[in-house]
Design an enzyme around this catalytic site. Structure first.
Site, PDB file in Angstrom:
ATOM      1  N   GLU A 103      -9.509  -2.005   5.692  1.00 27.85           N
ATOM      2  CA  GLU A 103     -10.043  -1.707   7.017  1.00 27.85           C
ATOM      3  C   GLU A 103     -11.281  -2.573   7.297  1.00 27.85           C
ATOM      4  O   GLU A 103     -11.845  -3.169   6.374  1.00 27.85           O
ATOM      5  CB  GLU A 103     -10.433  -0.221   7.074  1.00 27.85           C
ATOM      6  CG  GLU A 103      -9.265   0.740   6.808  1.00 27.85           C
ATOM      7  CD  GLU A 103      -8.283   0.861   7.973  1.00 27.85           C
ATOM      8  OE1 GLU A 103      -8.218  -0.048   8.834  1.00 27.85           O
ATOM      9  OE2 GLU A 103      -7.556   1.864   8.023  1.00 27.85           O
TER      10      GLU A 103
ATOM     11  N   ASN B 282      -7.098  -3.048  14.728  1.00 26.07           N
ATOM     12  CA  ASN B 282      -8.507  -3.224  14.328  1.00 26.07           C
ATOM     13  C   ASN B 282      -8.701  -4.408  13.376  1.00 26.07           C
ATOM     14  O   ASN B 282      -9.779  -4.598  12.817  1.00 26.07           O
ATOM     15  CB  ASN B 282      -9.044  -1.932  13.681  1.00 26.07           C
ATOM     16  CG  ASN B 282      -8.352  -1.596  12.361  1.00 26.07           C
ATOM     17  OD1 ASN B 282      -7.496  -2.342  11.896  1.00 26.07           O
ATOM     18  ND2 ASN B 282      -8.728  -0.479  11.755  1.00 26.07           N
TER      19      ASN B 282
ATOM     20  N   HIS C 108      -7.054  -4.898  10.502  1.00 25.57           N
ATOM     21  CA  HIS C 108      -6.835  -4.651   9.068  1.00 25.57           C
ATOM     22  C   HIS C 108      -5.571  -5.362   8.567  1.00 25.57           C
ATOM     23  O   HIS C 108      -4.656  -5.644   9.335  1.00 25.57           O
ATOM     24  CB  HIS C 108      -6.825  -3.155   8.742  1.00 25.57           C
ATOM     25  CG  HIS C 108      -5.591  -2.394   9.138  1.00 25.57           C
ATOM     26  ND1 HIS C 108      -5.540  -1.023   9.196  1.00 25.57           N
ATOM     27  CD2 HIS C 108      -4.341  -2.805   9.490  1.00 25.57           C
ATOM     28  CE1 HIS C 108      -4.335  -0.639   9.558  1.00 25.57           C
ATOM     29  NE2 HIS C 108      -3.599  -1.688   9.747  1.00 25.57           N
TER      30      HIS C 108
ATOM     31  N   ASP D 163       0.817  -1.216   0.000  1.00 25.82           N
ATOM     32  CA  ASP D 163       0.000   0.000   0.000  1.00 25.82           C
ATOM     33  C   ASP D 163       0.847   1.261   0.000  1.00 25.82           C
ATOM     34  O   ASP D 163       2.070   1.205   0.179  1.00 25.82           O
ATOM     35  CB  ASP D 163      -0.963  -0.005   1.206  1.00 25.82           C
ATOM     36  CG  ASP D 163      -0.289  -0.413   2.504  1.00 25.82           C
ATOM     37  OD1 ASP D 163       0.959  -0.354   2.574  1.00 25.82           O
ATOM     38  OD2 ASP D 163      -1.002  -0.782   3.450  1.00 25.82           O
TER      39      ASP D 163
HETATM   40  P1  PGA Z   1       2.467  -1.670  12.807  1.00 25.70           P
HETATM   41  O1  PGA Z   1       1.348  -1.633  11.700  1.00 25.70           O
HETATM   42  O2  PGA Z   1       3.444  -2.720  12.387  1.00 25.70           O
HETATM   43  O3  PGA Z   1       3.095  -0.285  12.768  1.00 25.70           O
HETATM   44  O4  PGA Z   1       1.832  -1.970  14.103  1.00 25.70           O
HETATM   45  C1  PGA Z   1       0.775  -2.817  11.271  1.00 25.70           C
HETATM   46  C2  PGA Z   1      -0.428  -2.507  10.410  1.00 25.70           C
HETATM   47  O5  PGA Z   1      -1.127  -1.523  10.693  1.00 25.70           O
HETATM   48  O6  PGA Z   1      -0.681  -3.262   9.469  1.00 25.70           O
END
Ligand code: PGA
Length: 247
Positions: free
Chosen positions: A143, A136, A138, A67
């Protein structure tokens, strides 16, 4: 879903780096799907180390990132393009033309999304897809509520993701609201092996729901239960709500 519980974050990084190493050694022209965020930083450190010590050669490897924020130039300090060069690409020998990251500043965003999707298809899919997981649930920027059939597309970040990512931007108002993300179907269909990394207590609930909860689009990572080859590597903090380990 094969779940590996690592004692510490360092072990998580070592185990995931060994999976990538074995893949690239067996298939020097492997296609790697890569993720950003705090979690894979230690994995990338290990890969850089393996390259510098002569164990790994990335000259034939192709990469696709999950992304990118919309509206940030590749040079923007918080762009995922910059993140990937700072943590990995600048330090290894993967040729520039074999690196793919969605271009969030392309004025033709729809074309950017479909070209990205088509390129992954044309190249024959992804050997190892690295994923993080949001608190959450995702994956990528898919999301809660995302269509499991979705392909690479423009997505709107959830309020919780904007809050979580504000730490990088200094102020919540500066976090882009939109991004380009591979879709859940892109990940499910094109990835031959998915390696999901989770570290820290704040991921514990999402990890439990992903692995042991019902499959629902409200927890996008739970859709991975229907993929035939998923390895979850969680440290003890992220794994602490899993029911299986305590039984
Ligand atoms: P993080 O993000 O490794 O910074 O916790 C993971 C994500 O949001 O996919």
């Amino acid at each position: 879903m094969n779940i590996i519980i690592a004692d510490h974050y360092d072990d998580l990084c070592r185990i995931s780096a060994d999976i990538v190493k074995d893949c690239v050694k067996a298939k020097p022209d492997a296609v790697l799907g890569l993720a950003t965020g705090s979690t894979p930083i230690g994995l990338y450190k290990q890969l850089v180390h393996q390259y510098k010590s002569g164990e790994l050669d990335f000259s034939k490897v192709t990469t696709f990132n999950l992304d990118e924020y919309i509206g940030l130039s590749p040079e923007h300090p918080q762009s995922y393009n910059k993140f990937m060069y700072d943590h990995l690409f600048r330090h290894i020998n993967v040729p520039e033309e074999q690196i793919h990251i969605p271009k969030g500043d392309n004025p033709q965003l729809e074309d950017e999304c479909s070209a990205y999707e088509n390129l992954i298809r044309r190249i024959g899919g992804i050997d190892i897809q690295i994923l993080g997981i949001g608190a959450n649930g995702h994956i990528g920027f898919n999301e809660p509520g995302s269509d499991p059939e979705a392909r690479t597309r423009i997505v709107r970040l959830s309020e919780s993701t904007i809050k979580a990512n504000a730490r990088f931007f200094g102020d919540q108002s500066l976090v882009p609201r939109l991004a380009i993300s591979m879709g859940i179907q892109t990940i499910m269909e094109f990835s031959r092996h998915i390696v999901l990394l989770a570290s820290g207590e704040e991921k514990a609930e999402a990890v439990q729901k992903m692995a042991e909860g019902i499959m629902t689009k409200n927890v996008p990572a739970s859709i991975l239960q229907s993929h035939p080859n998923v390895t979850v590597i969680a440290d003890q903090h992220a794994a602490q709500q899993l029911k299986k380990q305590s039984s």
